[in-house]
Each structure stands twice: as C-alpha cells, then as structure tokens.
Design a protein around this motif. Structure first.
Motif: not given
Length: 284
Positions: A196-201
């Motif tokens: 999720w962090v990678s997708a948002a970033t």
C-alpha cells in the motif's frame, strides 16, 4: 511465521528466543525492528576515547520509498511532458489540458496499481520461500546444516571455527530459518504494509511530476507560448530532480551533476520525439 523481533544471535541481532530444555542461552534485548533505519555501530576498541568512537549511519530504511519516489516522479516528468509538448503542436490549450489530464490520471492509477501488485507478489514469494525453508529444516536438517557451513566458508570461516556457531544457530528453529532466509536466499522479510505504501508513493509522485509541465496551459491561451514556459519550468525541475536523486543515493556533488544532466537529456529526448511525431502526423 517469524517477526521482526525474532533475530539471529549469530549476526549480533537482539532477540528473545523461547527457552528450550538443555540449551543454555544468554539474555538478549528485544528490538522492534529487524533492520533499523539508522544503524549506529560503536567500535569495540577500548583504546579510543568516547569522543572518537566510530559511528556508522545508514538510511537503508528509506531506500524503498526513495526508489518509488524517483521512479514515479521521473516518469511523471517525462511522459506527460512529452505528451503535452506533442499535443501543443495542434495549437489548442484545451486539447493539451484534456489529453494531459487523461494521461495523468490513467498513468497515476497504472503506476500505483503496478506498485501494489509488485509489493503483494514480493510478500507472497517471501512467504512461500519461508514455508519451504521451514519444511527443509524439519525434514532434511543435515543438508541444511551443510548449507550453513558452505555459507560461512564463503566468508573465510573454517568448519572447526563454525561448529559452535552452527550448533547455537540450529538450537532454535526460528533463528535457523531466519538465517537461511537472509544468507542462503537473500530474502529479507517485506513489510506487511509495503504494497500500500509503495502504491500511494509511486502514484502520487507520478501525479505531482506530471502536473508540473501542464501548469502553464491552465493560465495561458496560446499553446505555443505555454509550451515555451512549460519547457523552461520542466528543464529547471529536471535538473533539480536529477541532482537531488543522485545526491540522496550516492551523496557526491559529481554524481548529482551527472544525474541532473542525465535526467535532462532523457526528458528532452522524450519530449522532442513526441513533439516531432505529432507534428509529422498533423502535417500529413
């Protein structure tokens, strides 16, 4: 499944293993992180004063986020800019804005979705390999011990010197499996929230990077004039971004300058090619 707090005593990582009969263990200090974002190592030499103690600082905990920002922002700067530069040859800022926004939102969703799927796949791959290692430790322990000796031999550790280390390492299954995951497979455990962090970033970085070259088209009526302003803004951003990304990763001014020039050349080639293709098609 091992957690970040279950760490290998062979590597000097603190952990609190479960007590086992017949196995003598020391007192370990628990740690909430497997690999801290900043590692402080103080030299064990007793001849140095406290002020001269050696301290190493690493920012490895931010590498994944920085990689996502670089990938998303660089793509956002080059792809939408190349598209808007090409569309500007048609002479309408409305067409540039509509086409640019369509590409910007679709690109942001695509980049975010791709980053999420990559993070999920990475986690699933780790879990599958971890389950396989657990099975091998349970069913073929002799072969797994031999692999430990082979791993240590690559670091110049003789079998005689490695025997007490291997005995202590294999006394606990969790520690044993962690060691094999780290050194045999080179697969550190991914963070559960990493996908999720990678997708948002990556998605947000792409959106911000792509929005910058489009800003002049929102405030100017002439597409050709807006293109010139967009080019000037994008050149400055490409230079600053190229310098910053290399300086953050390599931390030398020479690398920063090279990164700035490299990013500028790539962006200019992408935009120039797109502009030439659209202009050629419009002429025909």
């Amino acid at each position: 499944m091992p957690t970040h707090a279950e760490l290998s005593p062979l590597l000097g990582r603190p952990r609190t293993p479960p007590a086992e009969p017949g196995v003598e263990r020391g007192q370990w200090v628990s740690s909430p992180r497997l690999r801290p974002a900043t590692i402080n190592r103080v030299s064990s030499s007793t001849h140095l004063p406290a002020a001269a103690a050696h301290v190493e600082r690493h920012s490895g905990g931010y590498d994944a986020v920085l990689r996502d920002v670089i990938l998303g922002f660089s793509d956002g700067l080059t792809v939408p800019f190349a598209l808007t530069a090409g569309l500007s040859s048609l002479g309408s800022t409305r067409i540039v804005i509509m086409g640019g926004l369509a590409e910007l939102f679709s690109g942001m969703i695509s980049m975010g979705l791709g980053a999420y799927l990559a993070g999920v796949s990475e986690r699933q791959h780790w879990e599958a390999e971890h389950a396989r290692e657990c099975w091998e430790v349970d069913h073929v322990p002799d072969e797994e011990r031999s692999e430990i000796y082979e791993i240590l031999a690559r670091y110049g550790v003789t079998r005689a010197a490695a025997e007490p280390m291997v005995s202590q390492l294999c006394a606990d299954k969790t520690t044993w499996v962690n060691f094999m995951m780290d050194f045999e497979l080179s697969l550190p455990e991914p963070d559960v929230s990493r996908a999720w962090v990678s997708a948002a970033t990556m998605g947000l970085s792409y959106f911000v990077g792509g929005l910058i070259p489009m800003l002049p088209y929102f405030f100017m009526d002439q597409a050709n004039q807006a293109l010139l302003v967009s080019v000037a803004i994008t050149v400055v951003i490409l230079l600053l971004f190229g310098y910053a990304k290399n300086w953050l990763t390599i931390r030398t001014k020479k690398a920063g300058v090279w990164g700035a020039l490299q990013t500028l050349v790539i962006g200019a080639l992408a935009a120039g090619t797109s502009y030439a293709i659209v202009r050629l098609l419009d002429t025909n």
